[in-house]
Design an enzyme around this catalytic site. Sequence first.
Site, PDB file in Angstrom:
ATOM      1  CG  ASN A   1      -1.727   1.211   1.406  1.00 26.33           C
ATOM      2  OD1 ASN A   1      -1.761   2.069   0.521  1.00 26.33           O
ATOM      3  ND2 ASN A   1      -2.419   1.325   2.540  1.00 26.33           N
ATOM      4  CD1 TRP A   2       2.994   0.948  -3.259  1.00 27.87           C
ATOM      5  CD2 TRP A   2       3.329   2.431  -4.904  1.00 27.87           C
ATOM      6  NE1 TRP A   2       3.624   0.294  -4.288  1.00 27.87           N
ATOM      7  CE2 TRP A   2       3.845   1.184  -5.324  1.00 27.87           C
ATOM      8  CE3 TRP A   2       3.419   3.513  -5.784  1.00 27.87           C
ATOM      9  CZ2 TRP A   2       4.441   0.994  -6.567  1.00 27.87           C
ATOM     10  CZ3 TRP A   2       4.014   3.325  -7.025  1.00 27.87           C
ATOM     11  CH2 TRP A   2       4.524   2.075  -7.400  1.00 27.87           C
ATOM     12  CE  LYS A   3      -0.129   3.110   4.850  1.00 29.43           C
ATOM     13  NZ  LYS A   3       0.018   3.166   6.299  1.00 29.43           N
TER      14      LYS A   3
ATOM     15  CG  HIS B   1      -5.756   1.704   5.332  1.00 30.44           C
ATOM     16  ND1 HIS B   1      -5.302   2.630   6.250  1.00 30.44           N
ATOM     17  CD2 HIS B   1      -4.734   0.841   5.130  1.00 30.44           C
ATOM     18  CE1 HIS B   1      -4.055   2.327   6.579  1.00 30.44           C
ATOM     19  NE2 HIS B   1      -3.686   1.249   5.909  1.00 30.44           N
TER      20      HIS B   1
ATOM     21  CD  GLU C   1      -2.813   5.291   6.888  1.00 28.70           C
ATOM     22  OE1 GLU C   1      -2.804   5.401   5.654  1.00 28.70           O
ATOM     23  OE2 GLU C   1      -1.879   4.766   7.534  1.00 28.70           O
TER      24      GLU C   1
ATOM     25  CD  GLU D   1      -3.268  -2.572   7.233  1.00 27.42           C
ATOM     26  OE1 GLU D   1      -2.215  -2.847   6.657  1.00 27.42           O
ATOM     27  OE2 GLU D   1      -3.845  -1.492   7.097  1.00 27.42           O
TER      28      GLU D   1
ATOM     29  N   GLY E   1       2.804   2.126  10.855  1.00 27.27           N
ATOM     30  CA  GLY E   1       3.755   3.226  10.746  1.00 27.27           C
ATOM     31  C   GLY E   1       4.498   3.526  12.043  1.00 27.27           C
TER      32      GLY E   1
ATOM     33  CB  SER F   1       5.467  -2.131  11.960  1.00 26.74           C
ATOM     34  OG  SER F   1       5.122  -0.787  12.248  1.00 26.74           O
TER      35      SER F   1
ATOM     36  N   GLY G   1       3.064  -1.231   4.318  1.00 24.29           N
ATOM     37  CA  GLY G   1       3.090   0.210   4.051  1.00 24.29           C
ATOM     38  C   GLY G   1       4.511   0.672   3.775  1.00 24.29           C
ATOM     39  N   GLY G   2       5.145   1.263   4.786  1.00 22.81           N
ATOM     40  CA  GLY G   2       6.456   1.880   4.611  1.00 22.81           C
ATOM     41  C   GLY G   2       7.486   1.030   3.873  1.00 22.81           C
TER      42      GLY G   2
HETATM   43  P1  13P Z   1       3.232   0.224   7.742  1.00 25.11           P
HETATM   44  O1  13P Z   1       3.759  -1.043   7.107  1.00 25.11           O
HETATM   45  O2  13P Z   1       3.977   1.455   7.307  1.00 25.11           O
HETATM   46  O3  13P Z   1       3.107   0.083   9.221  1.00 25.11           O
HETATM   47  O4  13P Z   1       1.733   0.431   7.168  1.00 25.11           O
HETATM   48  C1  13P Z   1       0.848  -0.620   7.206  1.00 25.11           C
HETATM   49  C2  13P Z   1      -0.370  -0.253   6.436  1.00 25.11           C
HETATM   50  O5  13P Z   1      -1.110   0.638   6.820  1.00 25.11           O
HETATM   51  C3  13P Z   1      -0.622  -0.961   5.183  1.00 25.11           C
HETATM   52  O6  13P Z   1      -1.905  -0.728   4.696  1.00 25.11           O
END
Ligand code: 13P
Length: 262
Positions: free
Chosen positions: A9-11, A101, A103, A171, A177, A217, A238-239
């Site tokens: 997920n590149w956000k 998600h 977020e 999640e 994050g 993470s 994510g990251g």
């Molecule tokens: P991180 O891997 O940066 O913690 O993010 C997870 C995420 O929200 C994937 O959708």
Amino acid sequence: MQTPLIAGNWKMHKTLAQARDLVKGIRDAVDGTGGGAPITAAEVLVCPPFHLLFPMAKALAGSRVMLGAQNAHFEPQGAFTGEIAVPMVKETGCTHVIIGHSERRQHFGETGPLLAKKVRAVVAAELTVIYCVGETLDEREGGKTYSVIERQLGEVLAKDVPAERLLVAYEPVWAIGTGRNATPGQAQEVHSLIRSRLSAIYDGRTAGTIRILYGGSVKPGNAADLMSQPGVGGALVGGACLEAADFAAIIRAAVGARSQAR
Ligand code: 13P
């Protein structure tokens, strides 16, 4: 054991030039075009921001790496300034859409009734939905993890959502994050709960076919432990998906963990 799905997920990251570099690195690793052996024992998905969907579909032509969107509106078209419809993301070549998600829940006020409509719009377009659930730190510390997850599943999923078009992502919000991942045991525990709720909606055999991804993470260093849990069917990253080498290392770790667990 299920074939793991590793999704990135590149956000809200990456310019077009950066995205081209990233996707080339991922393709090289997964398809073996970089000189190494291709990775065939995992499904791999990238979910860039909307403006990159068409160019990334082109960059992924002929690749095993699949393309997904991070969100979509529930209406197929209409006067919804700033939104994007499921048929639009489908037209770019997407096969998957992330819905719910944390977020989106936290920053954009998305709640169960809205997410129920979005999930149905995705499957109606014959795409696969990745429906996200997870508790906050307060909820976990208050002993509410199970009730939160049960509510998030119950208010959105029902038998009319075809199991073959559904993935669930657990999640925990406190792990996203933060560098603080759930332990493999914590992930397995909640994944088992999710599986039992899915069994109540569908039936045990059907629920057993739905992959439940862990996200929060996930890094090259912890992916193998997390992915060796029998209830964990992949990762939503994510990251660490923003660097091809890290994402490829996570995919390899998942494949290695699954083959050892067999
Ligand atoms: P991180 O891997 O940066 O913690 O993010 C997870 C995420 O929200 C994937 O959708």
